[in-house]
Write an enzyme that holds these catalytic residues in place. Structure first.
Site, PDB file in Angstrom:
ATOM      1  CG  HIS A  98      -0.137   0.071   2.506  1.00  0.00           C
ATOM      2  ND1 HIS A  98       0.347  -1.059   3.133  1.00  0.00           N
ATOM      3  CD2 HIS A  98       0.299   1.121   3.244  1.00  0.00           C
ATOM      4  CE1 HIS A  98       1.026  -0.696   4.215  1.00  0.00           C
ATOM      5  NE2 HIS A  98       1.024   0.625   4.306  1.00  0.00           N
ATOM      6  CG  HIS A 101       8.153   4.972   0.921  1.00  0.00           C
ATOM      7  ND1 HIS A 101       7.898   6.094   1.669  1.00  0.00           N
ATOM      8  CD2 HIS A 101       8.201   3.947   1.809  1.00  0.00           C
ATOM      9  CE1 HIS A 101       7.797   5.769   2.950  1.00  0.00           C
ATOM     10  NE2 HIS A 101       7.971   4.462   3.056  1.00  0.00           N
TER      11      HIS A 101
END
Length: 190
Positions: free
Chosen positions: A40, A125
């Site tokens: 995620h 990220h």
């Protein structure tokens, strides 16, 4: 409930993360690896929040994000955060995207209105692993890993619960806020 707000990255990104993890393992890295199914893009950590307050937050987010434009993100290169000259976290970057920055600003606005603490530094990220051991020449090894450029669509954000266990963290969607309008409350025992 330990929780965070994030974007689900989809199956293609999950498979790419699993491939990167396998390469790192073969090179001798040891870590708390993020299973591909847990991949995620975190928008904001919330820490421990009562379910009722989390539901209010999800309701407010859903209203605020109604009509937000669907957009795409693209995965970038492998990177890392260092601690004492060793990699602490290895991650896959996300290419810069103004719409993602706008989404982060909208989420931050709702969090601030509800007196949630907000982080100043948003560095998008996808975490691959939290390192426990890195082999000698780790820097050179990381440079050899190429990541596939994957474009994925974003049309919602979700509030996740983070459940810690001996096997590592497991993430479960609690609420999903669709940009088209609407709040989904996911069924769970809790």
């Amino acid at each position: 409930m330990r929780s965070f707000i994030a974007i689900d990255t989809g199956q293609q990104v999950q498979m790419m993360i699993e491939s990167v993890v396998e390469k790192l393992k073969r090179m001798g890295f040891r870590a708390s690896w993020v299973p591909g199914g847990n991949s995620h893009l975190t928008i904001s950590f919330l820490d421990s929040v009562e379910l009722q307050r989390l539901e209010l937050l999800a309701t407010m987010l859903s209203k605020r994000l109604r009509g937000f434009p669907t957009f795409t993100l693209e995965t970038g290169k492998l990177g890392y955060f260092k601690h004492k000259e060793l990699p602490k976290v290895v991650w896959i970057g996300i290419e810069r995207n103004q719409t993602l920055s706008n989404l982060h600003r909208e989420v931050r606005s709702v969090l601030e209105s509800m007196s949630f603490p907000v982080e100043d530094n948003f560095r998008p990220h996808l975490t691959v692993g939290r390192m426990k051991f890195s082999p000698p020449l780790w820097h050179k090894f990381l440079e050899t890993i190429e990541t596939e450029k994957i474009v994925f669509q974003v049309n919602e954000v979700s509030v996740f619960e983070s459940i810690l266990s001996r096997e590592g963290a497991k993430y479960r969607k609690v609420f999903t806020c669709s940009f088209e309008g609407g709040l989904i409350k996911h069924d769970f025992q809790g």
